[in-house]
Design an enzyme around this catalytic site. Structure first.
Site, PDB file in Angstrom:
ATOM      1  N   LYS A   1     -11.186 -15.910 -76.784  1.00  0.00           N
ATOM      2  CA  LYS A   1     -11.505 -17.251 -76.283  1.00  0.00           C
ATOM      3  C   LYS A   1     -12.225 -18.078 -77.354  1.00  0.00           C
ATOM      4  CE  LYS A   1      -9.723 -17.071 -72.186  1.00  0.00           C
ATOM      5  NZ  LYS A   1     -10.519 -17.090 -70.947  1.00  0.00           N
TER       6      LYS A   1
ATOM      7  N   LEU B   1      -6.320 -27.178 -72.648  1.00  0.00           N
ATOM      8  CA  LEU B   1      -5.715 -25.896 -72.999  1.00  0.00           C
ATOM      9  C   LEU B   1      -4.878 -25.441 -71.813  1.00  0.00           C
ATOM     10  CD1 LEU B   1      -8.691 -24.089 -74.776  1.00  0.00           C
ATOM     11  CD2 LEU B   1      -7.235 -25.971 -75.560  1.00  0.00           C
ATOM     12  N   ILE B   2      -3.580 -25.313 -72.009  1.00  0.00           N
ATOM     13  CA  ILE B   2      -2.673 -25.029 -70.905  1.00  0.00           C
ATOM     14  C   ILE B   2      -1.916 -23.734 -71.156  1.00  0.00           C
ATOM     15  CG2 ILE B   2      -0.836 -26.481 -71.893  1.00  0.00           C
ATOM     16  CD1 ILE B   2      -0.166 -27.219 -68.907  1.00  0.00           C
TER      17      ILE B   2
ATOM     18  N   CYS C   1      20.479 -32.088 -61.774  1.00  0.00           N
ATOM     19  CA  CYS C   1      19.438 -33.067 -61.453  1.00  0.00           C
ATOM     20  C   CYS C   1      19.956 -34.413 -61.936  1.00  0.00           C
ATOM     21  CB  CYS C   1      18.097 -32.719 -62.098  1.00  0.00           C
ATOM     22  SG  CYS C   1      18.066 -32.868 -63.892  1.00  0.00           S
TER      23      CYS C   1
ATOM     24  N   GLY D   1      -9.389 -24.325 -67.906  1.00  0.00           N
ATOM     25  CA  GLY D   1      -9.293 -24.022 -66.478  1.00  0.00           C
ATOM     26  C   GLY D   1     -10.210 -22.896 -66.045  1.00  0.00           C
TER      27      GLY D   1
ATOM     28  N   GLN E   1     -15.561 -15.072 -68.084  1.00  0.00           N
ATOM     29  CA  GLN E   1     -16.038 -16.297 -67.449  1.00  0.00           C
ATOM     30  C   GLN E   1     -17.368 -16.111 -66.710  1.00  0.00           C
ATOM     31  OE1 GLN E   1     -12.692 -17.845 -65.199  1.00  0.00           O
ATOM     32  NE2 GLN E   1     -11.361 -17.808 -66.993  1.00  0.00           N
TER      33      GLN E   1
END
EC number: 2.8.1.4
Length: 484
Positions: A267, A185-186, A458, A289, A298
């Protein structure tokens, strides 16, 4: 010129069949990555090492090969060597002398030898003979076995002598795809980038799941982070990037859920959705994370309540890491500046979050959701091959221009990583060139002169298009893509 790839010690400790499988996989991974640098790259597996040969007619590829090898999981370290043949210990000394004569002049030195094969001498005898000769017939100050200014590193294999010219530290860990796949999960912040990297390093093919709470701008920023992690550390294997439109879930939470329970409920909804997506992809574990006590959701109590929403294994590699350690690691892997410019959406959900959620109360709150909410969200999720991120930029970059010529009042920004820029400096006569690495552009662009137009450059044009689209989404219109 060659590179000798040394396997990570944990691989060497495996049983013979497992060690063989891991080594074969690492050989394949190295070949997949280096072939993208040059088709002539040669990779050869041996029992306890892997040899990488730089094409004889392309010595300039050595730096690019070294940089890529440093980012491939499963490697302890790499030594860059020049190869010679020898017939005796004195022959070894005679070949070492001209190479190191000037390097050790006025300095202390020692000789270190690693040897494999059958010989009528051992490593210590070579060290003494070569060291004695260098000490006697050069301008070196003398031999110092502890903390010398110069170490003459030699490796002997059969009748081959390898003089070590450079040592490159590797990532460690296990070769990619030796472990099962995970879905990470990002969010684009500090934590999720590092947790994703930890599993890439551990050899798990890491797919990305993004819960979009902030529109197109948020998604573009997160895609840049995921693409950077994949391109830098996991390019040997294909992975998926899944974007989940989560605004409807947030809307129902804000309308229907008790304020104190919002964070935990959010969550749990994320975990439920991710578990459904992971099952569709044949993946057995979710990576997050989360770090113990970092935010209200958390705490151990809340993490326990969150985990009860699914039978899917939830892995938290950062659970005991301090925030500063996470930020330091984020900086090291190149995602810090992305994270700094990424807005945090989850933190504004609840004004008075509970730190000791009660499962029964949370489940009662969740009955207020629309029955088919998760089903609708999962169906609307979009999964793409992460390589398509670059292709998407070609179709979504309509708001800006891609130019080949430079007008007055236009400034070129070279956004390549520092090592790339140093290897191939961009020089255009009569044109102002600024050098801002892509991972710092988001935080530094606002400080530039707004009266000028900036052309992002680039080498392949992928990152420049990503950055241009990101800046346009932020409201900057004085940006184009430069493709000479």
């Amino acid at each position: 010129m060659k590179f000798i790839v040394k396997l990570y010690p944990e691989i060497m400790m495996k049983s013979k069949p497992v060690r063989m499988r891991f080594t074969k996989m690492l050989e394949t991974n190295i070949r997949n990555v280096l072939k993208k640098v040059d088709d002539d790259a040669k990779v050869q597996r041996q029992w306890d090492r892997i040899m990488v040969m730089v094409p004889k007619n392309k010595p300039e590829l050595a730096q690019a090969f070294g940089e890529r090898l440093a980012c491939i999981p499963g490697i302890a370290h790499v030594v860059q060597v020049d190869e010679y043949s020898f017939t005796s210990v004195d022959d070894i000394y005679q070949q070492v002398l001209p190479v190191y004569r000037d390097q050790i002049a006025g300095k202390t030195f020692c000789v270190r030898v690693k040897r494999t094969g059958s010989h009528d001498f051992n490593s210590i005898e070579v060290e003494r003979y070569v060291g004695g000769g260098l000490n006697q017939f050069t301008d070196a100050i003398g031999v110092r076995l502890k903390n010398p200014e110069v170490t003459v590193n030699l490796e002997i294999e059969g009748d081959k002598l390898y003089m070590v010219t450079k040592r490159i530290e590797g990532l460690g860990g296990f070769p990619m795809a030796t472990q099962e796949d995970v879905l990470s999960l990002i969010s684009g912040g500090f934590d999720s980038g590092v947790s994703s990297y930890q599993f890439i390093k551990k050899g798990a093919r890491t797919h990305y799941c993004f819960f979009n709470l902030g529109g197109a701008q948020h998604e573009i920023g997160v895609k840049q982070v995921a693409y950077h992690l994949w391109k830098t550390f996991g390019e040997s294997h294909k992975v998926k990037f899944v974007s989940v439109p989560f605004e409807p879930v947030v809307a129902e939470i804000l309308e229907k859920i008790d304020n104190g329970q919002m964070g935990v409920v959010l969550k749990r909804m994320m975990m439920r959705t991710a578990a459904r997506i992971a099952e569709r992809m044949g993946i057995q574990a979710i990576v997050t994370g989360e770090s113990l006590g970092q935010v209200s959701s958390q705490t151990l109590t809340n993490l326990n309540v969150i985990d009860r929403c699914t039978d899917m294994l939830i892995l938290r590699p950062l659970i005991t890491m301090d925030k500063q350690d996470i930020i330091n690691e984020c900086r090291r892997i190149g995602t810090e500046d992305f994270a700094k410019s990424m807005p945090e959406y989850c933190g504004v959900i609840s004004q008075k979050p509970t730190v000791k959620a009660v499962l029964a109360k949370v489940e009662a709150e969740e009955t207020k959701f629309s029955e088919d909410l998760i089903d609708r969200i999962v169906e609307q999720a979009v999964a793409i091959d992460i390589r398509e991120i670059a292709e998407q930029m070609n179709t979504r970059i309509t708001e800006t221009e891609t130019v080949v010529a430079i007008d007055t009042n236009e400034v070129v920004i070279d956004i390549r990583a520092p090592e790339e820029e140093e290897n191939k400096p961009l020089e255009i006569e009569g044109v102002e060139i600024k050098r801002i690495p892509f991972f710092k552009l988001a935080t530094q662009f606002a400080d530039l002169d707004k009266q000028k137009t900036y052309l992002l450059y680039c080498e392949r044009g992928v990152m420049s298009k990503l950055q241009a689209l990101y800046l346009i989404e932020q409201g900057y219109h004085n940006v184009k893509v430069y493709r000479p």
